[in-house]
Scaffold this active site. Structure first.
Site, mmCIF file in Angstrom:
data_model
loop_
_atom_site.group_PDB
_atom_site.id
_atom_site.type_symbol
_atom_site.label_atom_id
_atom_site.label_comp_id
_atom_site.label_asym_id
_atom_site.label_seq_id
_atom_site.Cartn_x
_atom_site.Cartn_y
_atom_site.Cartn_z
ATOM 1 C CE1 TYR A 1 -16.097 52.041 2.542
ATOM 2 C CE2 TYR A 1 -15.586 54.547 1.686
ATOM 3 C CZ TYR A 1 -15.928 52.849 1.738
ATOM 4 O OH TYR A 1 -17.118 53.306 1.674
ATOM 5 C CG HIS B 1 -21.962 46.721 4.356
ATOM 6 N ND1 HIS B 1 -21.915 47.446 3.193
ATOM 7 C CD2 HIS B 1 -23.148 46.347 4.351
ATOM 8 C CE1 HIS B 1 -23.307 46.750 2.427
ATOM 9 N NE2 HIS B 1 -24.093 46.163 3.325
HETATM 10 O O1 CA2 Z 1 -18.549 49.585 3.653
HETATM 11 C C1 CA2 Z 1 -18.783 48.723 2.653
HETATM 12 O O2 CA2 Z 1 -18.295 48.212 2.685
HETATM 13 C C2 CA2 Z 1 -19.406 49.294 2.338
HETATM 14 O O3 CA2 Z 1 -20.635 48.497 1.237
HETATM 15 C C3 CA2 Z 1 -18.648 50.709 1.189
HETATM 16 C C4 CA2 Z 1 -19.442 51.162 -0.182
HETATM 17 C C5 CA2 Z 1 -20.970 52.308 0.408
HETATM 18 O O4 CA2 Z 1 -21.334 53.074 -0.365
HETATM 19 C C6 CA2 Z 1 -20.992 51.732 1.207
HETATM 20 O O5 CA2 Z 1 -22.715 52.445 2.528
HETATM 21 C C7 CA2 Z 1 -20.606 51.053 2.911
HETATM 22 C C8 CA2 Z 1 -18.666 52.161 -0.859
HETATM 23 C C9 CA2 Z 1 -17.973 51.664 -1.987
HETATM 24 C C10 CA2 Z 1 -17.142 52.271 -1.901
HETATM 25 O O6 CA2 Z 1 -15.544 52.554 -2.040
HETATM 26 C C11 CA2 Z 1 -14.727 53.481 -1.870
HETATM 27 C C12 CA2 Z 1 -13.710 52.970 -1.780
HETATM 28 C C13 CA2 Z 1 -12.606 53.538 -1.634
HETATM 29 C C14 CA2 Z 1 -12.811 54.720 -2.356
HETATM 30 C C15 CA2 Z 1 -13.587 55.238 -3.016
HETATM 31 C C16 CA2 Z 1 -14.767 54.484 -2.333
#
Ligand code: CA2
Length: 152
Positions: free
Chosen positions: A26, A103
């Site tokens: 991310y 996303h």
């Molecule tokens: O890629 C994306 O933006 C997602 O929407 C992010 C979601 C995931 O479940 C989707 O499949 C794709 C997860 C968000 C959680 O973000 C975090 C960021 C940093 C640490 C932990 C989680």
């Protein structure tokens, strides 16, 4: 009444953790950075942004319903709810505003369960795998749609 020059930016569960973990997936930018990127992209086109992030689905639904009153469109990163939530999809389809789904990561290149989004076919703009900059892309493309210039 004229169309409001305001977008609702919705970030779903766990996106408050951006920049704290999993930088390989991310990146290192935070939720505040995300909101600044979206707000800046909107401002360049004369729009403002109302941002909401919540880990509670009902809070997201209430914000989406309220957008009917004073927003022209919705930019949403549903987080994991993209892959699970008919309820969120129904809220987006129910308010009948143009939706951009974004996303940060390339969900198509990740686990199989991330390949399907319940939101995808109620969205007119889809941005995946561009990192946080993808929010600027989503905002610009949604405003293009609102201006009658483009779709997709
Ligand atoms: O890629 C994306 O933006 C997602 O929407 C992010 C979601 C995931 O479940 C989707 O499949 C794709 C997860 C968000 C959680 O973000 C975090 C960021 C940093 C640490 C932990 C989680």
């Amino acid at each position: 009444m004229s169309t409001p020059r305001r977008l609702l930016l919705v970030n779903g569960p766990n996106l408050n953790l951006l920049g704290t973990r999993e930088p390989d997936i991310y990146g290192t930018q935070t939720l505040a950075d995300v909101e600044a990127v979206a707000t800046g992209a909107a401002a360049r086109r004369g729009f403002e942004v109302r941002a909401v992030q919540s880990n509670h689905e009902g809070v997201l639904l209430d914000a989406i319903h309220a957008a009917r009153e004073d927003c022209a469109g919705i930019v949403i990163n549903p987080g994991g709810l993209a892959h699970t939530s008919v309820v969120l999809r129904d809220a987006l389809s129910g308010v009948a505003l143009p939706v951009a789904e974004v996303h940060i990561s390339d969900v198509r290149a990740r686990e199989e369960f991330r390949h399907h989004s319940y939101v995808a076919d109620v969205a007119v703009v889809h941005v995946t795998g561009e990192g946080v900059a993808g929010y600027a892309t989503a905002v610009a493309r949604l405003i293009d749609v609102l201006s009658g210039q483009a779709e997709g």
